[in-house]
Motif scaffolding. Structure first.
Motif, PDB file in Angstrom:
ATOM      1  N   MET A   1      26.393  -3.295 -20.875  1.00  0.00           N
ATOM      2  CA  MET A   1      25.220  -3.245 -19.997  1.00  0.00           C
ATOM      3  C   MET A   1      24.128  -4.191 -20.509  1.00  0.00           C
ATOM      4  SD  MET A   1      25.302  -1.811 -17.304  1.00  0.00           S
ATOM      5  CE  MET A   1      24.724  -0.573 -16.213  1.00  0.00           C
ATOM      6  N   PRO A   2      23.434  -4.911 -19.610  1.00  0.00           N
ATOM      7  CA  PRO A   2      22.377  -5.831 -20.044  1.00  0.00           C
ATOM      8  C   PRO A   2      21.233  -5.124 -20.771  1.00  0.00           C
ATOM      9  CG  PRO A   2      22.944  -6.196 -17.759  1.00  0.00           C
ATOM     10  CD  PRO A   2      23.638  -4.945 -18.180  1.00  0.00           C
ATOM     11  N   ALA A   3      20.534  -5.902 -21.590  1.00  0.00           N
ATOM     12  CA  ALA A   3      19.394  -5.370 -22.350  1.00  0.00           C
ATOM     13  C   ALA A   3      18.167  -5.186 -21.462  1.00  0.00           C
ATOM     14  CB  ALA A   3      19.071  -6.320 -23.498  1.00  0.00           C
ATOM     15  N   ILE A   4      18.150  -5.879 -20.322  1.00  0.00           N
ATOM     16  CA  ILE A   4      16.945  -5.868 -19.480  1.00  0.00           C
ATOM     17  C   ILE A   4      17.255  -5.255 -18.108  1.00  0.00           C
ATOM     18  CG2 ILE A   4      15.149  -7.301 -18.402  1.00  0.00           C
ATOM     19  CD1 ILE A   4      15.751  -9.424 -20.607  1.00  0.00           C
ATOM     20  N   VAL A   5      16.448  -4.271 -17.723  1.00  0.00           N
ATOM     21  CA  VAL A   5      16.577  -3.637 -16.409  1.00  0.00           C
ATOM     22  C   VAL A   5      15.223  -3.774 -15.710  1.00  0.00           C
ATOM     23  CG1 VAL A   5      17.023  -1.480 -15.178  1.00  0.00           C
ATOM     24  CG2 VAL A   5      18.247  -1.960 -17.295  1.00  0.00           C
ATOM     25  N   THR A   6      15.235  -4.199 -14.464  1.00  0.00           N
ATOM     26  CA  THR A   6      13.959  -4.255 -13.742  1.00  0.00           C
ATOM     27  C   THR A   6      13.950  -3.214 -12.625  1.00  0.00           C
ATOM     28  OG1 THR A   6      14.545  -5.856 -11.997  1.00  0.00           O
ATOM     29  CG2 THR A   6      13.876  -6.763 -14.134  1.00  0.00           C
ATOM     30  N   LEU A   7      12.766  -2.749 -12.291  1.00  0.00           N
ATOM     31  CA  LEU A   7      12.598  -1.785 -11.202  1.00  0.00           C
ATOM     32  C   LEU A   7      11.638  -2.367 -10.170  1.00  0.00           C
ATOM     33  CD1 LEU A   7      13.035   1.135 -10.069  1.00  0.00           C
ATOM     34  CD2 LEU A   7      10.936   1.766 -11.289  1.00  0.00           C
ATOM     35  N   THR A   8      12.053  -2.346  -8.923  1.00  0.00           N
ATOM     36  CA  THR A   8      11.215  -2.843  -7.820  1.00  0.00           C
ATOM     37  C   THR A   8      11.190  -1.764  -6.751  1.00  0.00           C
ATOM     38  OG1 THR A   8      12.156  -5.022  -8.276  1.00  0.00           O
ATOM     39  CG2 THR A   8      10.814  -4.808  -6.267  1.00  0.00           C
ATOM     40  N   MET A   9      10.104  -1.051  -6.627  1.00  0.00           N
ATOM     41  CA  MET A   9      10.051   0.056  -5.669  1.00  0.00           C
ATOM     42  C   MET A   9       9.812  -0.435  -4.244  1.00  0.00           C
ATOM     43  SD  MET A   9      10.851   2.707  -7.240  1.00  0.00           S
ATOM     44  CE  MET A   9      10.406   4.044  -6.141  1.00  0.00           C
ATOM     45  N   ASN A  10       9.245  -1.647  -4.135  1.00  0.00           N
ATOM     46  CA  ASN A  10       8.906  -2.152  -2.792  1.00  0.00           C
ATOM     47  C   ASN A  10       9.412  -3.587  -2.625  1.00  0.00           C
ATOM     48  OD1 ASN A  10       7.819  -1.954  -0.257  1.00  0.00           O
ATOM     49  ND2 ASN A  10       5.673  -2.123  -0.920  1.00  0.00           N
ATOM     50  N   PRO A  11      10.750  -3.756  -2.605  1.00  0.00           N
ATOM     51  CA  PRO A  11      11.276  -5.123  -2.512  1.00  0.00           C
ATOM     52  C   PRO A  11      10.969  -5.752  -1.156  1.00  0.00           C
ATOM     53  CG  PRO A  11      13.066  -3.538  -2.316  1.00  0.00           C
ATOM     54  CD  PRO A  11      11.827  -2.741  -2.598  1.00  0.00           C
ATOM     55  N   ALA A  12      11.129  -7.059  -1.100  1.00  0.00           N
ATOM     56  CA  ALA A  12      10.877  -7.763   0.166  1.00  0.00           C
ATOM     57  C   ALA A  12      11.828  -8.937   0.288  1.00  0.00           C
ATOM     58  CB  ALA A  12       9.440  -8.283   0.199  1.00  0.00           C
ATOM     59  N   LEU A  13      12.242  -9.194   1.490  1.00  0.00           N
ATOM     60  CA  LEU A  13      12.972 -10.423   1.770  1.00  0.00           C
ATOM     61  C   LEU A  13      11.909 -11.463   2.112  1.00  0.00           C
ATOM     62  CD1 LEU A  13      15.687 -11.865   2.251  1.00  0.00           C
ATOM     63  CD2 LEU A  13      15.532 -11.131   4.634  1.00  0.00           C
ATOM     64  N   ASP A  14      11.764 -12.458   1.247  1.00  0.00           N
ATOM     65  CA  ASP A  14      10.730 -13.483   1.452  1.00  0.00           C
ATOM     66  C   ASP A  14      11.268 -14.578   2.349  1.00  0.00           C
ATOM     67  OD1 ASP A  14       8.778 -12.307  -0.176  1.00  0.00           O
ATOM     68  OD2 ASP A  14       9.637 -13.198  -1.977  1.00  0.00           O
ATOM     69  N   VAL A 128      21.058   3.492 -15.583  1.00  0.00           N
ATOM     70  CA  VAL A 128      21.315   2.077 -15.852  1.00  0.00           C
ATOM     71  C   VAL A 128      20.681   1.630 -17.177  1.00  0.00           C
ATOM     72  CG1 VAL A 128      20.888  -0.268 -14.972  1.00  0.00           C
ATOM     73  CG2 VAL A 128      21.505   1.540 -13.408  1.00  0.00           C
ATOM     74  N   ALA A 129      19.524   2.235 -17.513  1.00  0.00           N
ATOM     75  CA  ALA A 129      18.770   1.758 -18.688  1.00  0.00           C
ATOM     76  C   ALA A 129      19.180   2.460 -19.983  1.00  0.00           C
ATOM     77  CB  ALA A 129      17.270   1.939 -18.445  1.00  0.00           C
ATOM     78  N   ARG A 130      20.166   3.339 -19.889  1.00  0.00           N
ATOM     79  CA  ARG A 130      20.570   4.135 -21.065  1.00  0.00           C
ATOM     80  C   ARG A 130      20.853   3.245 -22.285  1.00  0.00           C
ATOM     81  NH1 ARG A 130      21.228   9.269 -20.806  1.00  0.00           N
ATOM     82  NH2 ARG A 130      21.148   9.291 -18.545  1.00  0.00           N
ATOM     83  N   ASP A 131      21.530   2.117 -22.065  1.00  0.00           N
ATOM     84  CA  ASP A 131      21.866   1.237 -23.187  1.00  0.00           C
ATOM     85  C   ASP A 131      21.024  -0.030 -23.201  1.00  0.00           C
ATOM     86  OD1 ASP A 131      23.946   2.931 -24.116  1.00  0.00           O
ATOM     87  OD2 ASP A 131      25.175   2.241 -22.431  1.00  0.00           O
ATOM     88  N   ALA A 132      19.943  -0.041 -22.405  1.00  0.00           N
ATOM     89  CA  ALA A 132      19.099  -1.237 -22.341  1.00  0.00           C
ATOM     90  C   ALA A 132      18.053  -1.199 -23.459  1.00  0.00           C
ATOM     91  CB  ALA A 132      18.417  -1.310 -20.982  1.00  0.00           C
ATOM     92  N   ARG A 133      17.315  -2.313 -23.593  1.00  0.00           N
ATOM     93  CA  ARG A 133      16.200  -2.342 -24.555  1.00  0.00           C
ATOM     94  C   ARG A 133      14.854  -2.477 -23.859  1.00  0.00           C
ATOM     95  NH1 ARG A 133      17.315  -7.142 -27.896  1.00  0.00           N
ATOM     96  NH2 ARG A 133      15.458  -6.522 -29.016  1.00  0.00           N
ATOM     97  N   PHE A 134      14.877  -2.973 -22.615  1.00  0.00           N
ATOM     98  CA  PHE A 134      13.614  -3.189 -21.898  1.00  0.00           C
ATOM     99  C   PHE A 134      13.736  -2.760 -20.440  1.00  0.00           C
ATOM    100  CE2 PHE A 134      14.009  -6.312 -25.251  1.00  0.00           C
ATOM    101  CZ  PHE A 134      12.810  -6.143 -25.939  1.00  0.00           C
ATOM    102  N   ILE A 135      12.724  -2.027 -19.980  1.00  0.00           N
ATOM    103  CA  ILE A 135      12.586  -1.770 -18.541  1.00  0.00           C
ATOM    104  C   ILE A 135      11.335  -2.524 -18.096  1.00  0.00           C
ATOM    105  CG2 ILE A 135      11.945  -0.046 -16.798  1.00  0.00           C
ATOM    106  CD1 ILE A 135      13.561   2.024 -18.375  1.00  0.00           C
ATOM    107  N   VAL A 136      11.494  -3.369 -17.082  1.00  0.00           N
ATOM    108  CA  VAL A 136      10.336  -4.078 -16.536  1.00  0.00           C
ATOM    109  C   VAL A 136      10.058  -3.526 -15.148  1.00  0.00           C
ATOM    110  CG1 VAL A 136       9.318  -6.309 -16.004  1.00  0.00           C
ATOM    111  CG2 VAL A 136      11.090  -6.154 -17.770  1.00  0.00           C
ATOM    112  N   ALA A 137       8.918  -2.856 -15.001  1.00  0.00           N
ATOM    113  CA  ALA A 137       8.533  -2.317 -13.689  1.00  0.00           C
ATOM    114  C   ALA A 137       7.415  -3.195 -13.162  1.00  0.00           C
ATOM    115  CB  ALA A 137       8.068  -0.873 -13.837  1.00  0.00           C
ATOM    116  N   SER A 138       7.601  -3.748 -11.971  1.00  0.00           N
ATOM    117  CA  SER A 138       6.589  -4.656 -11.457  1.00  0.00           C
ATOM    118  C   SER A 138       6.469  -4.550  -9.947  1.00  0.00           C
ATOM    119  CB  SER A 138       6.948  -6.096 -11.849  1.00  0.00           C
ATOM    120  OG  SER A 138       6.054  -6.995 -11.252  1.00  0.00           O
ATOM    121  N   GLY A 139       5.228  -4.611  -9.491  1.00  0.00           N
ATOM    122  CA  GLY A 139       4.983  -4.682  -8.059  1.00  0.00           C
ATOM    123  C   GLY A 139       4.284  -3.464  -7.504  1.00  0.00           C
TER     124      GLY A 139
END
Ligand SMILES: Nc1ncnc2c1ncn2[C@@H]1O[C@H](COP(=O)(O)OP(=O)(O)OP(=O)(O)O)[C@@H](O)[C@H]1O
Ligand SMILES: [Mg+2]
Length: 319
Positions: A1-14, A128-139
């Motif tokens: 599993m990757p070290a980095i997981v991101t969370l996007t609660m409000n994604p958008a198709l740009d 998903v983040a169980r084995d990660a090192r970073f969670i990036v929450a943005s937006g």
């Protein structure tokens, strides 16, 4: 599993396009559109991928728009974990006006998430983040999501022993009190949060220190647009100059910056080098038109040009 997981609660198709002139009433004929996956955490994930690191993007999706967005991320090599929702993933619309060089950005609110769907996002993140090192929450948070939602993300990260990096604004920033590893407000967002105009560096340093002393985070990366960044921890403060660049579009500099910082940290670089990688990624993004991601060689070239950190008031520079 990757070290980095991101969370996007409000994604958008740009969707981005150009038109000769934007005005009322008459139909505005536009050029062929370009579609990009967007939303804070998704933008971060794309640049993490550009830099060659693996990443998983977690986000809710609904309708055909959500399917298109997910498919675009697949093509870019960003792994995704999607939470199905009833509403339609929003679209954002950017028009570059050829006659003036002005940019018009239309941003929709996004679909309402039920409590159950919000819970599903957290459960998925935790898995998903169980084995990660970073969670990036943005937006931004979508309608229906309580403004303290990111506190629950921070608590999830804390429970897993994963460092959380947060970039948000307005009420959701105001209500984020649990404590994260790193906060990246822009000067605009910190002004709003502190209710102060933060005219000089001493005021900015004091406002950032209050966030650290109040237990909201360990590191503040205060981004200052063309003024670079101020990085503050409990015992250190440093300023980073921006890289002079010819700007094609202001979209996504902050997200690219956060991606660069996260990649630097994931590579076990000292904090100040990770921030320099962030400054380089932010600058590379500004050189790209619209929402098109920047290129790795460009970020790396700019990283070598990024000036070293300068201590503020003789404070230590965090390594
Ligand atoms: N005009 C500019 N010239 C050079 N570098 C810039 C410029 N604008 C932004 N940057 C770089 O990108 C980083 C992030 O930009 P900025 O401070 O505008 O954050 P942002 O998150 O994009 O802003 P906001 O969320 O308020 O729209 C800056 O710290 C800087 O390194
Ligand atoms: Mg920002």
């Amino acid at each position: 599993m990757p070290a980095i997981v991101t969370l996007t609660m409000n994604p958008a198709l740009d969707i981005s396009t150009t038109a000769e002139c934007v005005g009322p009433t008459d139909k505005i004929r536009c050029s062929e559109p370009r579609y990009d996956p967007g939303g804070g955490g998704i933008n971060v994930a794309r640049i993490v991928r550009v830099l060659g690191e693996s990443v998983v993007a977690v986000f809710p999706v609904g309708s055909a728009t959500g399917g298109v967005l997910g498919g675009l991320l697949d093509k870019e090599g960003v792994w995704t974990r999607r939470i199905p929702i009833d509403g339609a993933t929003r679209e954002s619309f950017t028009v570059d006006e050829d006659s003036s060089g002005e940019q018009y950005r239309f941003v929709l609110p996004g679909p309402r998430l039920t409590r159950a769907q919000q819970e599903q996002c957290l459960v998925m993140l935790e898995e998903v983040a169980r084995d990660a090192r970073f969670i990036v929450a943005s937006g931004s948070l979508p309608p229906g999501t309580p403004p303290d939602f990111y506190d629950r993300v921070a608590a999830t990260a804390h429970g897993l022993g994963v460092r959380c990096l947060l970039d948000t604004s307005g009420e959701s920033l105001q209500r984020s009190r649990f404590g994260v590893y790193l906060l990246k407000p822009s000067i605009r967002e910190l002004r709003e949060l502190s209710g102060d105009d933060l005219a000089d560096e001493a005021d900015r340093l004091a406002a950032a220190r209050r966030l650290v002393d109040g237990g909201r985070c360990e590191v503040v990366v205060l981004s200052l647009g063309a003024g670079g960044a101020l990085v503050v921890t409990a015992h250190s403060a440093a300023r980073f100059a921006a890289l002079p660049v010819a700007i094609r579009s202001g979209v996504g500099a902050g997200d690219a910056m956060l991606a660069g910082i996260t990649v630097g940290l994931a590579r076990n670089q000292p904090l100040h080098d990770a921030v320099r990688l962030g400054i380089a990624a932010g600058a590379a993004m500004l050189r790209m038109p619209g929402t098109r991601p920047c290129r790795r060689e460009e970020i790396e070239m700019l990283f070598h040009r990024a000036p070293a950190a300068v201590s503020v008031d003789g404070a230590r520079i965090e390594s």
